[in-house]
Design a protein around this motif. Structure first.
Motif, short mmCIF file in Angstrom:
data_model
loop_
_atom_site.label_atom_id
_atom_site.label_comp_id
_atom_site.label_asym_id
_atom_site.label_seq_id
_atom_site.Cartn_x
_atom_site.Cartn_y
_atom_site.Cartn_z
N ALA A 1 -20.04 38.18 8.00
CA ALA A 1 -19.76 37.31 9.14
C ALA A 1 -20.18 38.29 10.50
CB ALA A 1 -18.62 36.90 9.47
N ASN A 2 -19.79 39.75 10.39
CA ASN A 2 -20.32 40.63 11.28
C ASN A 2 -21.72 40.75 11.40
OD1 ASN A 2 -19.79 42.94 13.21
ND2 ASN A 2 -21.18 43.85 11.40
N ALA A 3 -22.54 40.84 10.21
CA ALA A 3 -24.00 41.23 10.12
C ALA A 3 -24.74 39.97 10.63
CB ALA A 3 -24.39 41.37 8.77
N TYR A 4 -24.15 38.77 10.43
CA TYR A 4 -25.01 37.74 11.00
C TYR A 4 -24.55 36.79 12.24
CZ TYR A 4 -27.70 38.42 6.61
OH TYR A 4 -28.39 38.88 5.58
N TYR A 5 -23.33 37.12 12.60
CA TYR A 5 -22.73 36.24 13.66
C TYR A 5 -22.23 37.21 14.71
CZ TYR A 5 -20.13 32.91 16.15
OH TYR A 5 -19.61 32.10 17.13
N PHE A 6 -21.02 37.98 14.43
CA PHE A 6 -20.27 38.68 15.40
C PHE A 6 -21.04 39.87 15.95
CE2 PHE A 6 -16.65 36.53 12.88
CZ PHE A 6 -16.55 35.72 14.02
N HIS A 7 -21.64 40.74 15.17
CA HIS A 7 -22.55 41.88 15.60
C HIS A 7 -21.30 42.86 16.34
CE1 HIS A 7 -25.87 39.71 14.51
NE2 HIS A 7 -25.67 38.80 15.52
N TRP A 8 -20.20 43.03 15.64
CA TRP A 8 -19.20 44.10 16.10
C TRP A 8 -19.75 45.55 15.74
CZ3 TRP A 8 -15.27 41.05 13.41
CH2 TRP A 8 -14.81 39.99 14.06
N PHE A 9 -20.49 45.62 14.83
CA PHE A 9 -21.07 47.15 14.37
C PHE A 9 -22.51 46.72 13.64
CE2 PHE A 9 -17.65 45.90 11.41
CZ PHE A 9 -18.48 45.88 10.31
N SER A 10 -23.37 47.86 13.37
CA SER A 10 -24.61 47.73 12.61
C SER A 10 -24.11 47.66 11.28
CB SER A 10 -25.29 48.85 13.16
OG SER A 10 -26.59 48.96 12.05
N PRO A 11 -24.94 47.03 10.50
CA PRO A 11 -24.87 46.94 8.98
C PRO A 11 -25.12 48.36 8.40
CG PRO A 11 -25.96 45.02 9.61
CD PRO A 11 -25.85 45.79 10.76
N THR A 12 -25.71 49.13 9.11
CA THR A 12 -26.19 50.44 8.69
C THR A 12 -24.82 51.57 8.90
OG1 THR A 12 -27.22 51.16 10.65
CG2 THR A 12 -28.60 50.29 9.15
N ILE A 13 -24.01 51.18 9.33
CA ILE A 13 -23.00 51.87 9.86
C ILE A 13 -22.20 53.03 8.87
CG2 ILE A 13 -20.87 50.22 9.48
CD1 ILE A 13 -19.48 51.42 11.89
N ILE A 14 -22.12 52.56 7.72
CA ILE A 14 -21.72 53.47 6.48
C ILE A 14 -23.04 54.56 6.41
CG2 ILE A 14 -21.34 53.77 4.22
CD1 ILE A 14 -20.26 50.72 4.27
N PHE A 15 -24.25 54.15 6.15
CA PHE A 15 -25.31 55.25 5.95
C PHE A 15 -25.27 56.02 7.28
CE2 PHE A 15 -29.37 56.85 6.75
CZ PHE A 15 -29.57 57.25 5.52
N ASP A 16 -25.25 55.49 8.39
CA ASP A 16 -25.22 56.45 9.56
C ASP A 16 -24.14 57.24 9.90
OD1 ASP A 16 -27.63 54.90 10.21
OD2 ASP A 16 -26.52 53.55 11.58
N ASN A 17 -23.10 57.32 9.21
CA ASN A 17 -22.02 58.17 9.39
C ASN A 17 -21.42 58.65 7.87
OD1 ASN A 17 -20.74 57.65 12.07
ND2 ASN A 17 -21.37 55.75 11.38
N TRP A 18 -22.46 58.54 6.93
CA TRP A 18 -22.13 59.03 5.61
C TRP A 18 -21.64 60.41 5.40
CZ3 TRP A 18 -20.41 56.38 2.31
CH2 TRP A 18 -20.58 56.59 0.90
N ILE A 19 -22.12 61.42 6.06
CA ILE A 19 -21.47 62.63 5.93
C ILE A 19 -20.26 63.07 6.78
CG2 ILE A 19 -21.97 65.11 6.04
CD1 ILE A 19 -24.84 64.80 5.35
#
Length: 475
Positions: A160-178
């Motif tokens: 729902a966030n990825a396709y409608y709400f856009h609260w955060f990027s779907p890449t958020i986990i990778f982007d903050n992985w370390i």
């Protein structure tokens, strides 16, 4: 350090007997009471190097394009110092701490405060309040089985966030992985330390505690059998299933989103990783009630091995294939993609049907058909700590007549399929199959040692009837 499920091959169709009986020794379940030098050395090695292994793998992807050799070459040749690598490593950030805190808190809320409703409309799914296996002290704990529901709610919100709400990027986990790695380590060490302190001062059930007298072994392997806070928050069930395994598929989706962002497409290898590992995760939660009868719940005590392992080792090393494919997108030819898919699906079929046969046998007390005929079995007995005698049946038909842990054979086939999606340019994605082979072989030996201690001569009869552990005719 695995969520991989093992249905105990040794224990089916329990029936209590009030007599204590002679000739049946009173066994000790779970981990050891005493620690030999080899076990202690292994414990110290893991406590020291397991966190470094995780860091090294993730750092190698971040700084060396997933090469495990180049960092060593740089250090040996004097091109870089350890401080150079460390200084280039992203540090803990407030953003990552906030993300991780919200994530764990959300999973706690779903676990504790949202009773399962999936079992009311999904045919065949077992959820809601379920009983676990009898503990060494004779206790039968109750659990709220709602992992599938938590997984569904989490992923619905994700899409729902990825396709409608856009609260955060779907890449958020990778982007903050370390930075998230440091958060996961904080939680893993915190919960392991708390569990140890709790076992000394306010254990849930003192009779289910084991003290070896060795601090390091107690810390790693755990003292309490089923540590709980309140009536329903069970440490083992929560940390084995949530937050790590719910996150597993989200992590892979984040990798796929990053691949799309960087290259404008998601490769078929990334799709295969998401599909095959997604099937495994969904299977775990669909059979969460069955998981209550596995070695993790029925034998392992809760310590650093489970606490840190489920917070750090599982989400960071079980997802290496997806991480690798972000840095090295592999587009498989159609024949290879189909072959890998079939290997993964066949492995899953073997894994699931082997466990299904055991469950069917247990539920019906052997009054069923396996491969069209009545199953054969060996009757065994054992005694709990409180002196109660129990009876079990060890099935020797179906897949369980081929090998004593044939479910692991299917598991290893699936694990190999995950790795093959990455091609053969680097060895990093193949860590998983190497690790799983070592882990599951060790679990075979560990469980069979317990079963021999538990069943004695009855276990010898069983191993004579089913002589192979994993591969019929070979091992």
């Amino acid at each position: 350090m695995a969520a991989h499920q093992e249905k105990k091959p040794s224990e089916e169709s329990k029936r209590k007997s009030t007599q204590n009986g002679t000739g049946t020794s009173q066994v000790q379940w779970g981990r050891a009471w005493e620690v030999d030098w080899f076990s202690l050395a292994s414990i110290l090695f893991l406590l020291t190097f397991a966190p470094l292994i995780v860091y090294y793998f993730i750092m190698s992807c971040d700084q060396y394009q997933c090469s495990l050799i180049d960092p060593l070459i740089d250090l040996l040749m004097g091109n870089k110092h350890l401080s150079d690598i460390w200084n280039k490593t992203p540090t803990l950030t407030y953003r990552a701490a906030g993300i991780y805190t919200l994530w764990v808190a959300f999973q706690v809320v779903l676990y504790l405060f949202v009773p399962d409703f999936c079992h009311k409309f999904l045919p065949g799914y077992v959820g809601g309040v379920q009983e676990g296996a009898v503990t060494p002290a004779g206790v039968v704990n109750k659990y709220e089985i709602n992992g599938l529901q938590a997984w569904i709610i989490t992923h619905v919100l994700w899409f729902a966030n990825a396709y409608y709400f856009h609260w955060f990027s779907p890449t958020i986990i990778f982007d903050n992985w370390i930075p998230l790695l440091w958060c996961a380590n904080v939680l893993g060490y915190a919960v392991s330390t708390f569990a140890m302190i709790k076992s000394y001062f306010f254990p849930t059930n003192a009779k289910d505690c084991k003290f070896t007298g060795n601090f390091f072994y107690n810390y790693m392997m755990g003292i309490e059998f089923n540590p709980r806070i309140g009536k329903w928050f069970d440490f083992k069930l929560f940390f084995n299933g949530r937050p790590g395994i719910v996150a597993w598929t989200l992590i892979n989706l984040s990798y796929a989103a990053k691949q799309q962002e960087l290259y404008g497409q998601v490769t078929n290898s990334m799709i295969l990783v998401n599909v095959l590992q997604g099937i495994y995760v969904l299977d775990f939660f669909w059979n969460e009630a069955w998981y209550l009868k596995t070695i993790d719940i029925c034998h392992d005590h809760f310590g650093w091995y489970l606490g840190w392992g489920d917070c750090v080792w599982l989400p960071y090393l079980y997802t290496l294939q997806g991480l690798y494919l972000v840095y090295h997108p592999v587009q498989l030819c159609t024949a290879n993609a189909i072959g890998i898919l079939m290997l993964g699906l066949i492995g899953y079929y073997v894994f699931r049907m082997t466990n299904h046969q055991k469950d069917l046998f247990r539920r019906t007390n052997g009054n069923c058909k396996i491969w069209g005929k009545k199953p054969e079995y060996i009757e065994c007995s054992y005694m709990s700590v409180d002196g109660t005698k129990y009876y079990s049946k060890l099935m020797t038909s179906g897949f369980w007549g081929w090998a004593r842990h044939f479910n692991y054979t299917g598991d290893l086939m699936g694990s190999l399929a995950y790795c093959l999606t990455c091609g053969f340019e680097h060895i990093l994605p193949y860590f998983y199959i190497v690790y799983m082979t070592i882990l599951l072989t060790h679990r075979c030996i560990r469980d069979e040692h317990r079963c021999f201690s538990k069943y004695g001569k009855d276990w010898k009869r069983y191993t004579a009837a089913v002589p192979y552990r994993l591969i019929p005719g070979i091992f």
